[in-house]
Enzyme design. Structure first.
Site, PDB file in Angstrom:
ATOM      1  N   ASP A 113      -4.105   8.250   2.989  1.00  0.00           N
ATOM      2  CA  ASP A 113      -3.692   6.945   3.483  1.00  0.00           C
ATOM      3  C   ASP A 113      -4.711   6.466   4.523  1.00  0.00           C
ATOM      4  OD1 ASP A 113      -2.093   4.758   3.883  1.00  0.00           O
ATOM      5  OD2 ASP A 113      -0.744   5.758   5.283  1.00  0.00           O
ATOM      6  N   GLU A 114      -4.855   5.174   4.682  1.00  0.00           N
ATOM      7  CA  GLU A 114      -5.757   4.606   5.705  1.00  0.00           C
ATOM      8  C   GLU A 114      -7.131   5.266   5.673  1.00  0.00           C
ATOM      9  OE1 GLU A 114      -4.741   2.087   7.403  1.00  0.00           O
ATOM     10  OE2 GLU A 114      -2.665   2.319   8.073  1.00  0.00           O
TER      11      GLU A 114
ATOM     12  N   ARG B 214      -0.533 -10.119  10.526  1.00  0.00           N
ATOM     13  CA  ARG B 214       0.771  -9.593  10.942  1.00  0.00           C
ATOM     14  C   ARG B 214       1.874 -10.629  10.737  1.00  0.00           C
ATOM     15  NH1 ARG B 214      -0.136  -5.312   9.671  1.00  0.00           N
ATOM     16  NH2 ARG B 214      -2.077  -6.270   8.994  1.00  0.00           N
TER      17      ARG B 214
ATOM     18  N   LYS C  11       0.803  -1.209   0.000  1.00  0.00           N
ATOM     19  CA  LYS C  11       0.000   0.000   0.000  1.00  0.00           C
ATOM     20  C   LYS C  11       0.846   1.274   0.000  1.00  0.00           C
ATOM     21  CE  LYS C  11      -0.985   1.402   3.900  1.00  0.00           C
ATOM     22  NZ  LYS C  11      -1.403   1.900   5.232  1.00  0.00           N
ATOM     23  N   THR C  12       1.800   1.329   0.932  1.00  0.00           N
ATOM     24  CA  THR C  12       2.623   2.534   1.031  1.00  0.00           C
ATOM     25  C   THR C  12       3.458   2.716  -0.228  1.00  0.00           C
ATOM     26  OG1 THR C  12       2.745   2.089   3.389  1.00  0.00           O
ATOM     27  CG2 THR C  12       4.216   3.780   2.530  1.00  0.00           C
TER      28      THR C  12
ATOM     29  N   GLN D 294      -9.623  -3.658   7.562  1.00  0.00           N
ATOM     30  CA  GLN D 294      -8.737  -3.286   8.664  1.00  0.00           C
ATOM     31  C   GLN D 294      -9.235  -2.060   9.410  1.00  0.00           C
ATOM     32  OE1 GLN D 294      -4.367  -3.872   8.254  1.00  0.00           O
ATOM     33  NE2 GLN D 294      -4.827  -4.091   6.087  1.00  0.00           N
TER      34      GLN D 294
END
Length: 754
Positions: A217-218, A630, A33-34, A248
């Site tokens: 973002d997010e 994770r 994503k980043t 998420q």
DNA sequence: GAGAGTGATATGCCT
DNA sequence: TATCACTCTC
């Protein structure tokens, strides 16, 4: 350009090179994503579609913003410092500093963190003589923050009852008080900016025209005000590139609204919805588990992670009879992981709530395994740092009453409660700040108070031309803080922290591009603005809040903002190779070779406070999804039949989430576990405390606490308590998903389950 | 003004 | 159970 787009998978490439239209990128966990976000920015700039000044990139945390800037600098030879990349709050701060007059704020307005806000509210309630039993400060704070996050001022809130009417009135008082003192809380930063831009057409149009590309973002974590803020910033012409993962979304409890994703798709006429489903992090079984689990959520935009890595190892499940045993099992498994060559920092132990960490910490400590717990106290939240900051705040803005009260008598100067009452009365009568009212207080109290005020003034005069770090040093000396802690038994650590504050100031000016010797109090440096000049409604020319903080505020103001907006690291001493302990919430965004998810029990995970409605369970499920994803290579999940919580032994059922995981991906490790009752006895023995004597109810009824039972309607449960005796015995039974039931043992048809 | 005593309270926590 | 904020006491 080849370089930039090199190694992107087709989905990522499509996202990065989308045309200049609003787009929604559904980015699964571990899908890069980043990378997509930063490459998109770099690509837009490199292809000449936009200049760095035309980009607005918004994140939620400072960490994410920094990460973005670092990666961007690695891709392009540009100075990211001047770019508009930051948190919602950081960017709002910058705008409000540049346009403080239009926003009706003093140039040196200061930012209240949550602590400050609460103490301010308490102070206000006290001054107004409000019964804080009936109107608790904390509730009022939530009320105010919620209203602000809905974009509502006091007079916008519709009060249907007296209680709410009172809150509305207090909200109004609070805002007035903040305005008098020149302070703003976190929500206010956003709301004030929102109001500024919606009312001020030239300003709004200027920024709308400037920011051709807005990247978020997010996105699933945005609250309603943040979404409105984005809409306003975008206007009609800007392309908004929103990246998020509805699976998420775990912050609904603090106002995040996943619904913003659907709203965005609709309101921004999103034609380009791209899903990033290729996962580069986890092995197959782990992803299978994540996918299968999250499929149980009804409200989803829909997405499925896939990997090229093989199945990998199955997920290991362990059933403990009590929390000590669970902890010891974690130690044993960790030891063998470490023996296999996994480094300690690549092993994470996750739990739903902080209270669970104790037992695990104890076991790790006993075993001599280094560990690190996330979520402790942060640097700028330490009391001694808060004190030093308060002195600096008074120098920057003497009307900050909160800062005044914090340090007027610290170190002690003989200014007691009675003197302060006198001062506060005087201030109220004359409509002055505490600082200004000091001169009007008669008698000895007045002398002491003016003495304090003079000390502040002197410090300001002495230090105003000094560079920031030296100013901080002067403040530490003149305030008497250092001397105070020198005389304190355990003051050494605090002095060390205070010295760290000088270092922090030094680091800050070099990072933010302030001149090394520029005076801490010098106003915004007159620098040619990169943006064009704009004229506001009153015909004043205003400057674009362009580029470094240095152009819109003094080093001191900037540093104080920094201290409020970025409370600093919240993880314990880094450095040593240590195992990582944290809540599932704080694990979001991180990844580890091996992950333990502990306490998978009904009532704990899903948490009982969330399990009441479907929306709550769905959020818990997303939380579990975050936890699972994770792990890179190895995942452990454990639960315990009994657990010490708040000084009481709780009997829990295993979490419903176990029924939502694919059996073929799991490997049950559990040995034959002792029966609940034995477990309790044994644990009591271990802990060297007498076990609970059998009550007559337990003896008579043939049932006992800890007994697993089956009920026709509610299914499997555990007896948690028995009251009454003989024919009247009633039992509290935890039926997990069906909740706690109080059943008459002679009536309910219960079967024992062994 | 420090220290003892009391009582409420205990999901998650970024800015 | 353990922590924390707050009040009371000397």
């Amino acid at each position: 350009m080849q370089n930039l787009l090199h190694n992107l998978n087709p989905e990522q490439l499509a996202a990065v090179t989308l045309p200049a239209q609003s787009a929604l990128i559904l980015a699964g966990a571990g899908s890069g994503k980043t990378r997509v976000l930063t490459t998109r920015i770099a690509w837009l700039i490199q292809t000449g579609q936009v200049s760095p000044a035309g980009i607005l990139a918004v994140t939620f945390t400072n960490k994410a913003a920094k990460e973005m800037m670092t990666r961007l600098s690695a891709m392009l030879p540009i100075n990211t410092r001047g770019m508009w990349i930051g948190t919602f709050h950081g960017l709002c701060n910058r705008l409000l500093r540049a346009h403080y007059r239009d926003a009706a704020l003093p140039q040196t307005f200061q930012i209240l963190d949550t602590q400050d806000q609460l103490s301010m509210i308490k102070r206000m309630l006290k001054a107004l003589n409000i019964d804080d039993e009936k109107y608790p400060a904390r509730s009022l704070m939530y009320f105010i923050n919620n209203a602000k996050e809905e974009g509502q001022r006091a007079n916008d809130v519709v009060a249907v009852d007296d209680y709410t009417r009172m809150f509305v009135q207090l909200y109004d008082f609070y805002d007035q008080q903040c305005q008098r003192e020149g302070v703003v809380d976190f929500a206010e930063l956003l709301l004030r900016t929102y109001e500024l831009l919606s009312r001020n057409q030239p300003l709004r149009e200027h920024y709308q025209a400037r920011f051709k590309h807005i990247l978020v973002d997010e996105f699933q974590d945005t609250n309603n005000l943040q979404y409105k803020w984005l809409k306003l910033m975008a206007g009609r012409g800007s392309a908004v590139f929103a990246v998020g993962d509805d699976d998420q979304s775990i912050y609904a409890f603090r106002g995040a609204n996943v619904g913003n994703m659907a709203a965005f798709e609709r309101e921004f006429q999103v034609e380009n919805l791209i899903k990033l489903e290729q996962n580069y992090r986890s092995h197959g079984y782990i992803l299978d588990a994540a996918n299968t689990l999250i499929a149980h959520n009804a409200k989803r935009l829909g997405k499925n992670l896939r990997t090229d890595a093989g199945h990998g190892e199955p997920i290991r499940i362990y059933e403990a009879s009590n929390d000590l045993q669970e902890a010891n099992w974690i130690i044993e498994e960790s030891k063998s992981l470490i023996a296999e060559g996994v480094s300690r920092s690549e092993i994470a132990v996750l739990y739903r709530s902080n209270a669970q960490s104790r037992v695990i910490e104890h076991a790790l400590f006993t075993a001599g395994i280094p560990y690190r717990v996330y979520g402790g106290q942060r640097f700028f939240e330490r009391a001694e740092i808060k004190h030093a900051i308060a002195y600096l705040q008074l120098i920057d803005n003497p009307h900050n009453d909160s800062a005044f009260l914090r340090v007027v008598n610290f170190p002690t100067r003989g200014i007691g409660a009675r003197s302060l009452e006198l001062l506060q009365d005087t201030a109220r009568q004359r409509g002055l700040s505490l600082h200004d009212a000091a001169a009007h207080v008669p008698g000895k109290a007045g002398t002491l108070l003016t003495g304090f005020v003079r000390m502040i003034e002197n410090t300001r005069n002495d230090a105003s031309l000094l560079p920031l770090p030296e100013m901080v040093q002067v403040v530490l000396d003149m305030s008497g803080l250092i001397t105070h802690y020198q005389n304190e038994r355990e003051g050494a650590d605090r002095i060390e922290n205070l010295e760290q504050l000088v270092n922090a100031a030094m680091l800050f000016i070099s990072e933010e591009g302030f001149g090394k010797s520029s005076p801490a109090l010098l106003g915004p440096q007159a620098q040619p603005m990169a943006g064009e000049a704009i004229v506001n409604q009153d015909g004043f020319e205003i400057m674009d809040a362009d580029a470094p903080l240095a152009t819109v505020m003094s080093p001191l103001s900037a540093f104080l903002s920094h201290a409020s907006l970025e409370a600093g690291d919240n993880q314990a001493e880094a450095g040593q190779d240590a195992m990582q302990l944290m809540t599932v919430h704080s694990a979001k965004g991180l990844e580890f070779d091996a992950v333990f998810i502990t306490g998978l029990e009904e009532g704990l995970f899903p948490h009982e406070n969330s399990a009441k409605d479907e929306a709550g369970v769905e959020e818990e499920r997303r939380l579990m999804y975050v936890a699972i994803t994770r792990a890179r290579r190895r995942l452990y999940i454990s639960f315990s039949q009994t657990r010490m919580l708040h000084g009481q032994t709780r009997f829990n059922m295993k979490s419903r989430f176990f029924n939502e995981l694919p059996e073929e991906a799991l490997k049950w490790l559990s040995p034959k576990v002792q029966h609940h009752w034995f477990a309790q006895q044994q644990k009591a023995a271990w802990m060297d405390t007498p076990s609970r004597p059998l009550s007559s109810a337990q003896k008579d009824s043939g049932w006992r606490i800890g007994q697993s039972v089956h009920h026709q309607k509610f299914g499997e449960g555990v007896i948690v308590n028995i009251e009454g005796g003989g024919g009247n015995a009633r039992a509290s039974i935890n039926f997990g998903p069906h909740g706690m039931k109080l059943l008459d043992l002679s009536i309910a048809k219960l079967e024992k389950v062994e």
